[in-house]
Design an enzyme around this catalytic site. Structure first.
Site, PDB file in Angstrom:
ATOM      1  N   ASP A   1      32.698  36.027   6.150  1.00 46.98           N
ATOM      2  CA  ASP A   1      32.020  36.729   5.263  1.00 46.98           C
ATOM      3  C   ASP A   1      32.553  36.601   3.640  1.00 46.98           C
ATOM      4  O   ASP A   1      33.688  36.563   3.230  1.00 46.98           O
ATOM      5  CB  ASP A   1      32.619  38.193   5.513  1.00 46.98           C
ATOM      6  CG  ASP A   1      31.635  39.577   4.598  1.00 46.98           C
ATOM      7  OD1 ASP A   1      30.710  39.068   4.126  1.00 46.98           O
ATOM      8  OD2 ASP A   1      31.932  40.596   4.906  1.00 46.98           O
TER       9      ASP A   1
ATOM     10  N   LYS B   1      30.359  45.347   8.105  1.00 37.27           N
ATOM     11  CA  LYS B   1      30.801  45.084   6.779  1.00 37.27           C
ATOM     12  C   LYS B   1      31.869  45.981   6.531  1.00 37.27           C
ATOM     13  O   LYS B   1      32.705  45.428   5.667  1.00 37.27           O
ATOM     14  CB  LYS B   1      29.626  45.448   6.080  1.00 37.27           C
ATOM     15  CG  LYS B   1      29.706  45.271   4.390  1.00 37.27           C
ATOM     16  CD  LYS B   1      30.069  43.769   4.130  1.00 37.27           C
ATOM     17  CE  LYS B   1      28.710  42.974   4.014  1.00 37.27           C
ATOM     18  NZ  LYS B   1      29.249  41.757   3.244  1.00 37.27           N
TER      19      LYS B   1
ATOM     20  N   LYS C   1      23.560  44.169  -7.642  1.00 36.16           N
ATOM     21  CA  LYS C   1      24.229  45.227  -7.185  1.00 36.16           C
ATOM     22  C   LYS C   1      25.248  45.813  -7.927  1.00 36.16           C
ATOM     23  O   LYS C   1      25.920  45.326  -8.945  1.00 36.16           O
ATOM     24  CB  LYS C   1      25.522  44.195  -5.835  1.00 36.16           C
ATOM     25  CG  LYS C   1      26.145  45.099  -5.231  1.00 36.16           C
ATOM     26  CD  LYS C   1      27.064  44.337  -4.143  1.00 36.16           C
ATOM     27  CE  LYS C   1      28.081  44.901  -3.651  1.00 36.16           C
ATOM     28  NZ  LYS C   1      28.809  44.257  -2.704  1.00 36.16           N
TER      29      LYS C   1
ATOM     30  N   LYS D   1      36.153  37.140   2.879  1.00 31.96           N
ATOM     31  CA  LYS D   1      36.657  38.598   2.893  1.00 31.96           C
ATOM     32  C   LYS D   1      37.574  38.670   4.050  1.00 31.96           C
ATOM     33  O   LYS D   1      38.559  39.632   4.170  1.00 31.96           O
ATOM     34  CB  LYS D   1      35.407  39.546   3.005  1.00 31.96           C
ATOM     35  CG  LYS D   1      34.462  39.879   1.778  1.00 31.96           C
ATOM     36  CD  LYS D   1      33.658  40.980   2.040  1.00 31.96           C
ATOM     37  CE  LYS D   1      32.704  41.388   1.003  1.00 31.96           C
ATOM     38  NZ  LYS D   1      31.700  40.301   0.843  1.00 31.96           N
TER      39      LYS D   1
END
Length: 576
Positions: free
Chosen positions: A376, A425, A467, A533
């Site tokens: 990620d 996520k 975003k 991540k």
């Protein structure tokens, strides 16, 4: 002996063996008992023949005027107190070879007793920089199209018009292309001044250049890259039009897709997929990879497609994995791509949060001497969290809660509407404070070691790729007071992600050229955690999420491999 020194580190790999290695410390010196370099020329000759290295030709800090050493707290030398340099570097036309005295502390099971240790490591890096073929899974998505167009714009050094005026291509946001690192000090004896010396990351070692990438890949949508860039609405129209002739020539290969593992709202994009059994699909992917191999020296496969739902329970053994493949058991597409990459012995990078790297996949990569990196991409909000964790917990402030809210309107946000995809996520984002909490039992004692960490993601088509990320940190401070910090970040998501993809490809390929004590790194390239991540390492249950530690770990390896002694940060050499 060197054999016993190696046994120390091997024994430390598993927590339940730490005490075992602690028991035979009595037969070892806390630091290496190497013969001093000043003893005789023969001593140096023996060390040279054993390591294949010579002493560094140009130390970063030179002090020939001993009177000036008063400022620097005592006489200087290029070596340790026993006369042996902590690092020796030799270089041929083929490789860079470094022998490094690596220092660390070893704790007993209770962690109360720390013993300083020093271990000799030999790092060899091939200087041959290959031409890299980058194969993106999700080539026509926002990340993929931005990656391709951005590299082409830099390759041709394009300028374009926006409402803010004339813009020019750059690699800002890329660690390898735009960051530097501290490598030493410069002392001016006449002025009695001390200054820092920095070098660009991409000058430490021979690295590939992104403008030399050959690019291709797969996508479930058959749009060419020109149409994909227009659909993404990330880059300026003037730039896209300048790149139109090249972008139109780039069409994605047919993709492997299992719709059971992505959101149902993706169906309107699906017009370019392969059909067949698992074995047939893997065979076709391998054929696609070999097609890229014919044009380049090395291939890297990077998943930047939709977040998939996690497959539970995880696949634990290679036999189970191969059984599922042969029996055509439904599997996430990312697993099939990863298996194809492993069998072709090319690096596979997982840029999404799903659990592609099952224990069986890691074992399979080890069996085939292949490398993995994941998972990620860590570009904006989560990277900022790791910095905030360092800042607050590192300052002795107890983070009590962190509430994160996101909304975005690109296809990634659309796919995350599905609860199963969002769960992948959310899991990836929520783990970023775990090692920070473990580092401080004063703030997070057993029984009171939780952070109220909530993550919300909403799909808002109006904002497109721009975003919005909002975080609120509530912390406990002196005398039970409360401190609240709120952050608000707005940015095109893909403009943050694409440079990180570049870094993962360049550094992943570089690490695959390194050997430590004759052994290749991997199968998980844990030093790439800085960009991810949910970083996965070669030790179950162990990972580093701290921004500072991740960067130090990566840069430290690059420095040592380049023949530069990493700073210990204590500044003991100077009257600081």
């Amino acid at each position: 002996s060197s054999r016993n020194r190696s046994n120390i580190v091997r024994a430390c790999k598993l927590p339940n063996e730490v005490w075992e290695c602690h028991q035979f410390r009595a037969s070892l010196q806390p630091t290496l008992n190497l013969k001093g370099a000043e003893d005789s020329a023969g001593a140096n000759s023996n060390l040279h023949s054993a390591s294949g290295c010579r002493q560094p030709q140009s130390p970063l800090l030179k002090m020939t005027d001993t009177t000036n050493s008063q400022l620097l707290n005592g006489p200087l030398s290029t070596g340790r107190a026993n006369g042996i340099p902590p690092l020796q570097r030799s270089e041929t036309t083929e490789e860079i070879r470094v022998v490094y005295q690596h220092s660390f502390s070893l704790a007993d099971p209770q962690g109360d007793d720390l013993t300083p240790m020093c271990q000799e490591k030999c790092i060899v890096t091939s200087k041959r920089v290959p031409r890299i073929g980058v194969m993106l899974v999700g080539l026509g998505g926002n990340n993929g199209s931005t990656f391709v167009a951005g590299i082409l714009a830099n390759k041709h050094q394009l300028t374009w018009q926006s409402r803010l005026g004339t813009q020019s291509a750059n690699f800002y946001g890329s660690f390898t292309q735009s960051a530097t690192t501290h490598v030493g000090y410069r002392f001016d004896a006449q002025k009695s001044t001390l200054t820092d010396v920095y070098r660009p990351i991409n000058e430490l070692l021979p690295m590939a250049r992104p403008v030399d990438f050959e690019m291709g890949g797969w996508d479930m949508s058959g749009l060419d890259m020109y149409q994909a860039c227009k659909r993404a609405q990330v880059l300026e129209p003037d730039l896209i039009e300048q790149l139109k002739p090249e972008l139109e020539q780039m069409k994605p290969l047919r993709a492997v897709l299992n719709t059971d593992f992505i959101a149902s709202n993706q169906s309107d994009r699906i017009d370019n997929v392969l059909e067949g059994r698992n074995l047939e699909l893997i065979a076709q992917l391998r054929s696609d990879i070999r097609g890229m191999k014919d044009r380049v020296d090395e291939v890297v496969v990077l998943w930047t497609a939709n977040t998939e739902k996690c497959l539970k329970p995880e696949i634990l053994t290679v036999d189970d994995l191969l059984g599922r493949v042969s029996q055509n058991t439904p599997l996430p597409a990312s697993v099939l791509y990863c298996m194809a990459a492993i069998e072709e012995q090319v690096l596979f990078i997982n840029g999404s949060p799903q659990n592609t790297f099952h224990p069986a996949i890691v074992q399979y990569a080890r069996k085939h001497s292949s490398c993995l990196a994941g998972s990620d991409l860590k570009s904006g909000q989560t990277r900022f969290k790791t910095i905030m964790g360092d800042f607050l917990i590192g300052s002795g402030i107890r983070i009590a809660s962190c509430v994160s809210y996101n909304h975005l309107g690109n296809n990634d946000g659309r796919n995350l509407v599905d609860n199963g995809c969002f769960a992948s996520k959310k899991s990836s984002k929520r783990g970023v404070f775990e090692d920070a909490k473990k580092s401080n039992p004063i703030l997070y004692p057993e029984g009171n070691n939780d952070i109220d960490h909530e993550v919300v993601i909403k799909y808002v088509p109006t904002v497109g790729d721009s975003k919005r990320a909002m975080d609120e940190y509530t912390s406990e401070i002196f005398m039970n007071g409360r401190n609240t910090i709120a952050s608000y970040n707005v940015c095109e998501d893909s403009l943050l992600a694409a440079p990180i993809m570049i870094d993962l490809v360049i550094l992943g390929e570089l690490l695959s050229r390194m050997k430590v004590d004759g052994q290749a790194l991997g199968p998980l390239l844990s030093h790439l955690s800085f960009f991810l991540k949910a970083p996965q390492t070669n030790y179950d249950g162990y990972s580093i999420n701290s921004f500072t530690r991740q960067r130090e770990t990566l840069v430290g390896l690059l420095k040592v491999a380049a023949g530069i002694v990493p700073d210990d940060g204590a500044m003991l050499f100077a009257s600081f």
